[in-house]
Design an enzyme around this catalytic site. Structure first.
Site, PDB file in Angstrom:
ATOM      1  N   ARG A  67     -16.744  23.794 -69.299  1.00  0.00           N
ATOM      2  CA  ARG A  67     -17.052  22.633 -68.451  1.00  0.00           C
ATOM      3  C   ARG A  67     -15.862  22.399 -67.526  1.00  0.00           C
ATOM      4  O   ARG A  67     -14.717  22.335 -67.977  1.00  0.00           O
ATOM      5  CB  ARG A  67     -17.299  21.407 -69.331  1.00  0.00           C
ATOM      6  CG  ARG A  67     -17.792  20.176 -68.598  1.00  0.00           C
ATOM      7  CD  ARG A  67     -18.101  19.077 -69.609  1.00  0.00           C
ATOM      8  NE  ARG A  67     -19.206  19.459 -70.472  1.00  0.00           N
ATOM      9  CZ  ARG A  67     -19.360  19.011 -71.720  1.00  0.00           C
ATOM     10  NH1 ARG A  67     -18.457  18.212 -72.267  1.00  0.00           N
ATOM     11  NH2 ARG A  67     -20.414  19.369 -72.424  1.00  0.00           N
ATOM     12  N   ARG A 105     -12.012   9.888 -80.676  1.00  0.00           N
ATOM     13  CA  ARG A 105     -13.152  10.727 -80.281  1.00  0.00           C
ATOM     14  C   ARG A 105     -13.157  10.876 -78.774  1.00  0.00           C
ATOM     15  O   ARG A 105     -12.239  10.450 -78.072  1.00  0.00           O
ATOM     16  CB  ARG A 105     -14.483  10.111 -80.760  1.00  0.00           C
ATOM     17  CG  ARG A 105     -14.888  10.422 -82.196  1.00  0.00           C
ATOM     18  CD  ARG A 105     -15.061  11.898 -82.498  1.00  0.00           C
ATOM     19  NE  ARG A 105     -16.029  12.609 -81.686  1.00  0.00           N
ATOM     20  CZ  ARG A 105     -17.330  12.704 -81.944  1.00  0.00           C
ATOM     21  NH1 ARG A 105     -17.857  12.105 -83.008  1.00  0.00           N
ATOM     22  NH2 ARG A 105     -18.117  13.391 -81.167  1.00  0.00           N
ATOM     23  N   LYS A 106     -14.224  11.442 -78.259  1.00  0.00           N
ATOM     24  CA  LYS A 106     -14.388  11.591 -76.815  1.00  0.00           C
ATOM     25  C   LYS A 106     -14.271  10.231 -76.133  1.00  0.00           C
ATOM     26  O   LYS A 106     -14.571   9.186 -76.737  1.00  0.00           O
ATOM     27  CB  LYS A 106     -15.731  12.237 -76.494  1.00  0.00           C
ATOM     28  CG  LYS A 106     -16.929  11.374 -76.878  1.00  0.00           C
ATOM     29  CD  LYS A 106     -18.253  12.057 -76.586  1.00  0.00           C
ATOM     30  CE  LYS A 106     -18.590  13.102 -77.605  1.00  0.00           C
ATOM     31  NZ  LYS A 106     -19.985  13.611 -77.445  1.00  0.00           N
ATOM     32  N   CYS A 147     -26.793  14.293 -74.457  1.00  0.00           N
ATOM     33  CA  CYS A 147     -26.082  14.720 -73.249  1.00  0.00           C
ATOM     34  C   CYS A 147     -26.955  14.556 -72.006  1.00  0.00           C
ATOM     35  O   CYS A 147     -26.451  14.350 -70.908  1.00  0.00           O
ATOM     36  CB  CYS A 147     -25.630  16.170 -73.388  1.00  0.00           C
ATOM     37  SG  CYS A 147     -24.387  16.426 -74.669  1.00  0.00           S
ATOM     38  N   GLY A 148     -28.254  14.649 -72.181  1.00  0.00           N
ATOM     39  CA  GLY A 148     -29.187  14.436 -71.079  1.00  0.00           C
ATOM     40  C   GLY A 148     -29.570  12.993 -70.873  1.00  0.00           C
ATOM     41  O   GLY A 148     -30.471  12.686 -70.084  1.00  0.00           O
ATOM     42  N   GLY A 185     -32.140  17.918 -76.417  1.00  0.00           N
ATOM     43  CA  GLY A 185     -32.473  18.795 -77.532  1.00  0.00           C
ATOM     44  C   GLY A 185     -31.956  18.330 -78.873  1.00  0.00           C
ATOM     45  O   GLY A 185     -32.240  18.949 -79.899  1.00  0.00           O
TER      46      GLY A 185
END
Length: 539
Positions: free
Chosen positions: A72, A181-182, A442-443, A437
């Site tokens: 990424r 975390r992120k 993420c989408g 998914g």
């Protein structure tokens, strides 16, 4: 080493990943890749170091045993030069089997990379001012912003410099390379919430306040947003932030997360959990211990939400110039297309492209005299500024084609679903559809008019792909996550079910009623009954 962790004394309570990070800073993996793993190959990488590859912006691609990686690349606020775009296209062509994906955070993703190739890719990116470093990992990730910063008629101030300052402050900074975390930041002064403020850990939105008799343009600050299996909308703090305060306040918020964020259970370590437990008032109080006193909130200047869509030809704030928003179906294009867009940016504009969190691309600074010729270019036949209705508003995560977490394929399925709807029904109101998914979202399924979340179900023919369906999500003034309908739908039946749901909306909606407001009016129970009826017909 920069910051000395205050939680090191409580090692017995830390999760496994925290113990790994105490032994080795994630940023150290970059030199390990250069000097060791790229020379000795995939089999030389220890399992504990593989987790740290995220700090280099790299994930293992599915299946993990094959030795391929996804990368990424950070694109702060989505702003790219033609030279940078050509470099990205070259990397995709040389190493990534021509695939280029635009993410829902304005980043660029490659697939099919090997560890031997990574140093050259790092160097190519650095040569044009780009980086994959900390695009993943427990650190501040790509700064999301308004892709039209500096040219937007609907922004109060140009946030380009602020975004770059934030990115420069955090990138490679070991004081912040070990967060719980992120950590996702958004900053935009667009009055239509182009930065999706409510789903970020930290966000700045346009605001104004009269101070000492003069109106000052600045920001309101939001903390604790995030999606995944337990989504939270960010909470607005009672504070007004001047532009010159943004960097220092961002650093302070990040320090609060670093020092007080949870590190015992990894699935409970995002800033959203701390904010939910503390509340906005306590969080602001702790924040002020670091920043000093802050002005109280002013007037919120956000007036709506455009969901990050800019397709079409539009006037810029600069007289005589235009931006042209192009649809990139489910965010996927190939190296030749990206290279061609770079050529068009140079030939018809000033060499600037912008990636959007809707997974699309914008060409900017097109003089009035150049617009007609640009629209005749062959590349704009597929990457069109006038996409069909459903294709225009379709978003998808990577799916199990490459992602180890995804349960089902999503990219091609979302593209086919949108195409099927475009061929079978017409609407005068847009419907935003997002497909994911796995629960990580993420989408960004949660904010869609209609969201699809993949699952596997046991049938007489074995395990098959299926989807949970959600309706009624939005951000902005009426921010709300969508709600799940009853019944899990097999993937092969999904297009027919969705077609009937859209037909229901078309037949029953009031004049000018958006899908979001329609869903709130009729309720999820009514939608669930429609799904059940369609499934009975298809049985």
């Amino acid at each position: 080493m920069g910051y000395t962790p205050v939680w090191e004394a409580n090692k017995e309570k830390l999760n496994k990943m925290e113990l790994v990070k105490l032994q080795k800073d994630g940023l150290d993996i970059i030199e390990d890749i250069r000097n060791n793993f790229s020379k000795n190959g995939f089999d030389s990488i220890p399992a504990e170091d593989m987790d740290l590859f995220k700090w280099a912006g790299v994930y293992q691609q599915k299946p993990k045993s094959d030795g391929y990686f996804m990368m990424r690349v950070r694109i702060p606020s989505g702003i790219l030069s033609a030279e940078q775009a050509r470099t990205l296209a070259g990397i995709a062509r040389d190493y990534g089997r021509d695939l280029v994906d635009i993410t829902t955070r304005q980043a660029i993703q490659f697939h099919w990379l090997t560890v031997e190739q990574l140093p050259d890719i790092f160097d190519r990116l650095a040569a044009v001012g780009l980086s994959s470093f900390e695009a993943c990992g427990d650190c501040p990730r790509t700064i999301v912003g308004n892709p039209l910063a500096g040219i937007d008629p609907y922004e109060l101030i140009d946030t380009t410099t602020l975004v770059q300052q934030l990115s420069d402050t955090f990138l490679g900074n070991r004081d912040f390379s070990n967060l719980p975390r992120k950590y996702k930041i958004s900053i935009s002064s667009n009055v239509y919430n182009a930065g999706h403020a409510e789903i970020n850990d930290l966000a700045f939105t346009p605001a104004s306040k009269v101070i000492d008799g003069e109106e000052v343009i600045g920001f309101h600050i939001w903390v604790g947003g995030g999606l995944s299996a337990r989504p939270y909308l960010a909470q607005k703090l009672d504070a007004f932030i001047r532009p010159e305060e943004v960097v220092n306040v961002s650093v302070a918020v990040t320090e609060v997360f670093r020092d007080y964020g949870y590190r015992e259970k990894r699935h409970h370590a995002r800033l959203k959990f701390l904010v939910a437990d503390w509340g906005a008032e306590k969080f602001l109080s702790v924040l002020k211990e670091k920043t000093g006193e802050l002005e109280t909130a002013g007037d919120d200047r956000t007036i709506g939400w455009n969901a990050g869509y800019f397709t079409g030809v539009h006037k810029q704030r600069q007289e005589g110039l235009n931006y042209v928003g192009l649809s990139v179906p489910v965010g996927r294009l190939d190296a030749n297309e990206l290279e061609e867009l770079a050529r068009l940016a140079d030939e018809y504009g000033n060499g600037s492209l912008r990636t959007c969190n809707s997974q699309n691309i914008v060409l900017t600074d097109i003089p009035d005299a150049n617009v007609a010729a640009l629209l005749e270019e062959r590349a704009l036949e597929r990457l069109t500024p006038e996409p069909k209705q459903f294709t225009a508003f379709a978003v998808s995560c990577t799916g199990n084609e490459f992602c180890n977490l995804a349960l089902v394929e999503t990219k091609e399925r979302m593209r086919q679903l949108a195409s099927f709807l475009d061929e079978n029904i017409e609407l005068d109101e847009p419907i935003r559809m997002h497909m994911i998914g796995c629960p990580n979202s993420c989408g960004q399924r949660n904010i869609a008019d209609i969201g699809f979340q993949g699952a596997l179900v046991k049938t007489d023919d074995g395990m098959q792909a299926a989807f949970d369906v959600f309706v009624g999500g939005t951000l902005g003034l009426e921010a709300k996550f969508n709600e799940k309908l009853k019944g899990r739908i097999l993937a092969d039946k999904l297009p027919h079910v969705v077609l009937q749901l859209v037909a229901f909306y078309k037949e029953e909606k009031q004049d000018g009623e958006s899908f979001f407001h329609f869903a709130q009016r009729v309720g999820t129970q009514t939608f669930s009954e429609r799904v059940e009826a369609v499934l009975q017909q298809l049985a």
